[in-house]
Design a protein around this motif. Structure first.
Motif, PDB file in Angstrom:
ATOM      1  N   ALA A  81      -0.311   2.616   6.991  1.00  0.00           N
ATOM      2  CA  ALA A  81       0.870   3.471   6.806  1.00  0.00           C
ATOM      3  C   ALA A  81       0.877   4.162   5.446  1.00  0.00           C
ATOM      4  O   ALA A  81       1.467   5.233   5.297  1.00  0.00           O
ATOM      5  CB  ALA A  81       2.148   2.641   6.972  1.00  0.00           C
ATOM      6  N   VAL A  82       0.225   3.560   4.440  1.00  0.00           N
ATOM      7  CA  VAL A  82       0.266   4.146   3.092  1.00  0.00           C
ATOM      8  C   VAL A  82      -1.002   4.922   2.758  1.00  0.00           C
ATOM      9  O   VAL A  82      -1.174   5.358   1.616  1.00  0.00           O
ATOM     10  CB  VAL A  82       0.522   3.058   2.018  1.00  0.00           C
ATOM     11  CG1 VAL A  82       1.861   2.371   2.281  1.00  0.00           C
ATOM     12  CG2 VAL A  82      -0.604   2.034   1.969  1.00  0.00           C
TER      13      VAL A  82
ATOM     14  N   PRO B 148      -2.725  -1.794   5.859  1.00  0.00           N
ATOM     15  CA  PRO B 148      -2.004  -0.833   5.018  1.00  0.00           C
ATOM     16  C   PRO B 148      -2.135   0.616   5.468  1.00  0.00           C
ATOM     17  O   PRO B 148      -1.978   1.533   4.654  1.00  0.00           O
ATOM     18  CB  PRO B 148      -2.692  -1.042   3.663  1.00  0.00           C
ATOM     19  CG  PRO B 148      -4.113  -1.317   4.035  1.00  0.00           C
ATOM     20  CD  PRO B 148      -4.077  -2.065   5.351  1.00  0.00           C
TER      21      PRO B 148
ATOM     22  N   GLY C  44       6.382   1.602  12.398  1.00  0.00           N
ATOM     23  CA  GLY C  44       6.049   0.279  12.903  1.00  0.00           C
ATOM     24  C   GLY C  44       7.264  -0.484  13.373  1.00  0.00           C
ATOM     25  O   GLY C  44       7.228  -1.170  14.406  1.00  0.00           O
TER      26      GLY C  44
ATOM     27  N   GLN D 270       2.019  -3.325  13.712  1.00  0.00           N
ATOM     28  CA  GLN D 270       3.346  -2.717  13.527  1.00  0.00           C
ATOM     29  C   GLN D 270       4.071  -3.384  12.364  1.00  0.00           C
ATOM     30  O   GLN D 270       4.654  -2.723  11.507  1.00  0.00           O
ATOM     31  CB  GLN D 270       4.189  -2.858  14.805  1.00  0.00           C
ATOM     32  CG  GLN D 270       3.543  -2.361  16.079  1.00  0.00           C
ATOM     33  CD  GLN D 270       2.978  -0.971  15.963  1.00  0.00           C
ATOM     34  OE1 GLN D 270       3.525  -0.122  15.275  1.00  0.00           O
ATOM     35  NE2 GLN D 270       1.865  -0.730  16.618  1.00  0.00           N
TER      36      GLN D 270
ATOM     37  N   MET E 111       2.507  -2.355   9.108  1.00  0.00           N
ATOM     38  CA  MET E 111       2.921  -1.039   8.634  1.00  0.00           C
ATOM     39  C   MET E 111       4.256  -1.129   7.899  1.00  0.00           C
ATOM     40  O   MET E 111       4.452  -0.514   6.839  1.00  0.00           O
ATOM     41  CB  MET E 111       3.018  -0.063   9.810  1.00  0.00           C
ATOM     42  CG  MET E 111       1.682   0.317  10.417  1.00  0.00           C
ATOM     43  SD  MET E 111       1.852   1.372  11.886  1.00  0.00           S
ATOM     44  CE  MET E 111       2.519   2.867  11.161  1.00  0.00           C
ATOM     45  N   VAL E 112       5.183  -1.915   8.465  1.00  0.00           N
ATOM     46  CA  VAL E 112       6.483  -2.095   7.802  1.00  0.00           C
ATOM     47  C   VAL E 112       6.294  -2.787   6.452  1.00  0.00           C
ATOM     48  O   VAL E 112       6.867  -2.387   5.441  1.00  0.00           O
ATOM     49  CB  VAL E 112       7.432  -2.905   8.706  1.00  0.00           C
ATOM     50  CG1 VAL E 112       8.744  -3.176   7.982  1.00  0.00           C
ATOM     51  CG2 VAL E 112       7.690  -2.163  10.018  1.00  0.00           C
ATOM     52  N   ARG E 113       5.470  -3.857   6.458  1.00  0.00           N
ATOM     53  CA  ARG E 113       5.231  -4.582   5.211  1.00  0.00           C
ATOM     54  C   ARG E 113       4.606  -3.682   4.154  1.00  0.00           C
ATOM     55  O   ARG E 113       5.038  -3.647   2.993  1.00  0.00           O
ATOM     56  CB  ARG E 113       4.294  -5.779   5.453  1.00  0.00           C
ATOM     57  CG  ARG E 113       4.035  -6.600   4.189  1.00  0.00           C
ATOM     58  CD  ARG E 113       2.665  -7.222   4.179  1.00  0.00           C
ATOM     59  NE  ARG E 113       1.593  -6.258   4.212  1.00  0.00           N
ATOM     60  CZ  ARG E 113       1.120  -5.623   3.145  1.00  0.00           C
ATOM     61  NH1 ARG E 113       1.641  -5.827   1.943  1.00  0.00           N
ATOM     62  NH2 ARG E 113       0.126  -4.763   3.266  1.00  0.00           N
ATOM     63  N   ALA E 114       3.564  -2.933   4.538  1.00  0.00           N
ATOM     64  CA  ALA E 114       2.867  -2.083   3.582  1.00  0.00           C
ATOM     65  C   ALA E 114       3.784  -0.995   3.034  1.00  0.00           C
ATOM     66  O   ALA E 114       3.809  -0.741   1.821  1.00  0.00           O
ATOM     67  CB  ALA E 114       1.637  -1.464   4.238  1.00  0.00           C
ATOM     68  N   GLY E 115       4.538  -0.339   3.914  1.00  0.00           N
ATOM     69  CA  GLY E 115       5.433   0.718   3.456  1.00  0.00           C
ATOM     70  C   GLY E 115       6.525   0.191   2.546  1.00  0.00           C
ATOM     71  O   GLY E 115       6.831   0.781   1.506  1.00  0.00           O
ATOM     72  N   THR E 116       7.123  -0.947   2.916  1.00  0.00           N
ATOM     73  CA  THR E 116       8.197  -1.531   2.101  1.00  0.00           C
ATOM     74  C   THR E 116       7.664  -2.011   0.757  1.00  0.00           C
ATOM     75  O   THR E 116       8.257  -1.746  -0.300  1.00  0.00           O
ATOM     76  CB  THR E 116       8.842  -2.709   2.846  1.00  0.00           C
ATOM     77  OG1 THR E 116       9.341  -2.236   4.105  1.00  0.00           O
ATOM     78  CG2 THR E 116       9.994  -3.287   2.040  1.00  0.00           C
TER      79      THR E 116
ATOM     80  N   GLY F  85       6.241   4.021   7.103  1.00  0.00           N
ATOM     81  CA  GLY F  85       6.118   2.645   7.568  1.00  0.00           C
ATOM     82  C   GLY F  85       7.144   2.271   8.613  1.00  0.00           C
ATOM     83  O   GLY F  85       6.926   1.354   9.412  1.00  0.00           O
TER      84      GLY F  85
END
Length: 428
Positions: A246-247, A244, A60, A362, A365-370, A57
């Protein structure tokens, strides 16, 4: 029967009558296919090197700042210099970065940091290129064919986005990431000559060095148009909460279907492509703001459903439906932008346009990974989708102009149409 088919099939007029649009369309297909190969291979390689959804993630986050800076500057640049030169310069840069990815993947122990560095540089070049591309299309295509041109552009990119991930999944599984990167590199000798054939596209205003003042002028124009702000806000909200991607590598493992990863990446563009190839109805639509909102809600609802099921084939169906919703929203959004923005501001507004439809993913992706690292993979998907439905609904209530937009009566759309009819169309 033939009449009914023509009513739903895409309008091919821009491809038939506008030479430069034809060149850009084929170049977009080739490079879209190549880019999707690399974009799938990179997160897979990071997953292999780290095993961390947060690390995936993080791509992003790395891409966000260059996109913000160069997207805004790229918009001002597109209004100040020949757009053809910008496209050529950035394509050459993409080629160099593709070679760097290939070289790194061939090392005995591939390095992690070059992947993040290259992701940031790709984001910067995209920020420079996309405003020039989008504003060039808006200039060369006749006003009443802009929705058709948007649909055809989406068909090109979505065909590549369906085939690229599917092929990338197979190539990476059986031949490794270097082979995927090698296919990316191989596309540039095909795409760059197409760009060289484009006619010069000088700026619509007196040439001067792009400056912060130009960027501010574009931002002020967008800020004075609640309609444009609404399209930006809806897109960013839907992607922030319900993107989502990224996951996906971790979701595929969790549901016991690692073989389906390429299909998961390809399902979203497949849904978008289905809408694109049946988009004849869109050219007859006047309420494009409603398309933006309803399509975004459909995207979020489908992502919510995908996160709540554990059956891989249902997940693929819901991802396909999500892609269809996103395409409906995107067609409405692009049409509003192209119909209402004057040519002398088109590059700068295209820069803001790029930020709206790329910063959202972008950040998503950060939100989904975190969130996946904190709550697990599935809650990160369905929870984000549900939040996206609420956010888009609230924005629709707060921005009534978006829901009431009518292309036949909107003052900006009518003024833009008159301006466009007074300009050369680039037919031939």
């Amino acid at each position: 029967m033939i009449g009914k088919l023509r009513a739903i099939l895409p309008d091919l007029t821009p491809l038939r009558v506008v030479r430069d649009f034809r060149l850009l369309w084929f170049e977009s297909f080739v490079m879209g296919f190549a880019a999707s190969m690399a974009l799938i291979a990179m997160p897979l390689q990071i997953k292999e090197l780290t095993g961390s959804p947060v690390a995936v993630g993080l791509i992003g986050a790395v891409e966000l700042v260059p996109l913000l800076v160069f997207g805004l500057y790229g918009g001002a640049l597109a209004d100040a210099v020949d757009r053809r030169k910008i496209i050529l310069f950035t394509e050459a840069g993409f080629g160099v970065l593709a070679v760097a990815l290939l070289v790194n993947s061939l090392l005995p122990q591939p390095l992690l940091w070059p992947l993040y560095l290259i992701a940031g540089l790709v984001s910067a070049l995209s920020g420079l290129q996309q405003p020039a591309l989008q504003s060039l299309i808006a200039r060369i295509v006749p006003h009443d064919r802009l929705t058709a041109a948007s649909a055809l552009t989406f068909i090109s990119s979505q065909c590549a986005s369906v085939g690229g991930p599917a092929l990338a999944g197979v190539v990476v599984a059986f031949a490794g990431t270097p082979s995927a990167y090698a296919l990316t590199v191989a596309a540039f000798p095909v795409a760059i000559p197409l760009c060289l054939k484009l006619a010069p596209a000088p700026p619509a205003r007196e040439t001067r060095r792009p400056s912060l003042r130009d960027v501010v002028e574009g931002v002020r124009y967008a800020g004075s148009r609640p309609l444009l702000i609404g399209t930006y806000a809806v897109d960013v909200a839907a992607m922030l909460f319900a993107y989502p991607v990224a996951v996906f590598p971790f979701l595929a493992e969790e549901v016991g279907a690692p073989w389906a990863l390429g299909l998961m990446y390809g399902a979203i563009p497949l849904g978008a492509m289905i809408v694109s190839v049946t988009s004849g109805w869109a050219g007859r639509t006047r309420r494009h703001g409603r398309m933006v909102v309803l399509g975004a809600v459909g995207w979020c609802l489908a992502m919510t459903a995908a996160g709540l099921t554990s059956h891989i084939w249902l997940i693929l169906v819901f991802l396909t439906l999500a892609g269809a919703g996103d395409m409906i929203s995107g067609l409405g959004r692009n049409t509003i932008w192209d119909q209402t923005v004057p040519d002398e501001l088109r590059g700068r507004l295209a820069g803001l346009e790029v930020l709206s439809y790329t910063c959202g993913p972008q950040l998503g992706m950060v939100r989904a990974g975190t969130m996946a690292g904190l709550t697990g993979i599935r809650p990160a998907i369905w929870g984000g989708g549900a939040a996206g439905v609420v956010a888009v609904g609230l924005l629709a209530l707060a921005l009534p102009r978006l829901m009431t937009y009518d292309a036949a009566t909107d003052e900006d759309a009518l003024a833009r149409k008159a301006q466009k009819e007074a300009m050369p169309t680039g037919d031939g």
